[in-house]
Design a protein around this motif. Structure first.
Motif, mmCIF file in Angstrom:
data_model
loop_
_atom_site.group_PDB
_atom_site.id
_atom_site.type_symbol
_atom_site.label_atom_id
_atom_site.label_comp_id
_atom_site.label_asym_id
_atom_site.label_seq_id
_atom_site.Cartn_x
_atom_site.Cartn_y
_atom_site.Cartn_z
ATOM 1 N N ALA A 55 0.741 -1.269 -0.083
ATOM 2 C CA ALA A 55 -0.023 -0.006 -0.243
ATOM 3 C C ALA A 55 0.931 1.212 -0.126
ATOM 4 C CB ALA A 55 -0.870 0.168 1.204
ATOM 5 N N LYS A 56 1.925 1.218 0.844
ATOM 6 C CA LYS A 56 2.960 2.511 0.809
ATOM 7 C C LYS A 56 3.531 2.649 -0.419
ATOM 8 C CE LYS A 56 7.245 3.573 2.997
ATOM 9 N NZ LYS A 56 8.372 3.024 3.932
ATOM 10 N N GLU A 62 2.468 5.673 -7.647
ATOM 11 C CA GLU A 62 1.572 6.581 -8.324
ATOM 12 C C GLU A 62 1.783 7.917 -8.330
ATOM 13 O OE1 GLU A 62 -2.253 5.554 -6.195
ATOM 14 O OE2 GLU A 62 -2.033 3.592 -6.957
ATOM 15 N N ALA A 63 2.520 8.495 -7.407
ATOM 16 C CA ALA A 63 2.939 10.004 -7.390
ATOM 17 C C ALA A 63 4.044 10.061 -8.488
ATOM 18 C CB ALA A 63 3.763 10.267 -6.214
ATOM 19 N N ASP A 69 3.738 12.105 -16.175
ATOM 20 C CA ASP A 69 2.548 12.421 -16.950
ATOM 21 C C ASP A 69 2.439 11.017 -17.845
ATOM 22 O OD1 ASP A 69 1.744 14.793 -16.597
ATOM 23 O OD2 ASP A 69 3.081 15.587 -18.083
ATOM 24 N N TYR A 70 2.417 9.762 -17.045
ATOM 25 C CA TYR A 70 2.581 8.542 -17.724
ATOM 26 C C TYR A 70 1.002 8.295 -18.139
ATOM 27 C CZ TYR A 70 2.870 3.271 -17.655
ATOM 28 O OH TYR A 70 2.910 2.044 -18.036
ATOM 29 N N LYS A 75 -4.983 3.237 -15.539
ATOM 30 C CA LYS A 75 -5.121 1.680 -15.672
ATOM 31 C C LYS A 75 -4.290 1.071 -14.632
ATOM 32 C CE LYS A 75 -4.137 -2.212 -19.034
ATOM 33 N NZ LYS A 75 -3.973 -2.425 -20.160
ATOM 34 N N HIS A 76 -2.924 1.648 -14.339
ATOM 35 C CA HIS A 76 -2.093 1.108 -13.520
ATOM 36 C C HIS A 76 -2.370 1.069 -12.049
ATOM 37 C CE1 HIS A 76 2.377 0.022 -12.988
ATOM 38 N NE2 HIS A 76 2.131 0.231 -11.992
#
Length: 141
Positions: A55-56, A62-63, A69-70, A75-76
């Motif tokens: 989770a961490k 994600e950041a 700007d992936y 989706k990921h």
């Protein structure tokens, strides 16, 4: 051992690479479990550690994806949510040691094979492609 960390899994991001290495270690610890080698308390502790660490890590990853700007970010992120939902469900269910071990091994394999090897490495491929484009744009006549 399921799979050893190597540079071929690197995202060339020091924090994420360290976290991936730790996740490989946790996943391999899960793979090494046998009903004879552990009790339910130890298994629960390991599962919770694996869950908390993932989770961490997902938040950090994600950041990073957002900073690049992936294009596959949504989706990921959904894939991350699916893993966390699956682990939450397993944590809530009352399972025998053998069932819990089987579930943990499946998640560890899914994490390593589908997530890092197939999805996370796409982030590095994207990063490299954008770096090449940026470098090329400086050489325009």
């Amino acid at each position: 051992m399921l799979i050893e960390w190597s540079e071929k899994f690197s995202l060339h991001h020091a924090l994420l690479d360290r976290q991936h290495q730790e996740l490989f270690d946790l996943a391999n610890a899960v793979q090494a479990l046998t009903p004879e080698s552990t009790d339910k308390a130890e298994l629960g502790r390991l599962f919770k550690e694996f869950f908390d660490y993932m989770a961490k890590h997902f938040k950090e990853e994600e950041a990073y994806m957002q900073s690049l700007d992936y294009p596959l970010y949504d989706k990921h992120k959904k894939f991350h949510e699916t893993i966390i939902e699956g682990m939450t469900k397993i944590l809530k269910e009352k399972k025998s040691i053998a069932e819990l071990q089987k579930s943990m091994k499946m998640i560890a394999k899914k994490w390593l094979v589908e997530h890092i090897l197939e999805n996370d490495l796409k982030i590095e491929k994207w990063r490299k492609s954008t770096c090449v484009e940026e470098e090329d744009s400086h050489h325009v006549l």
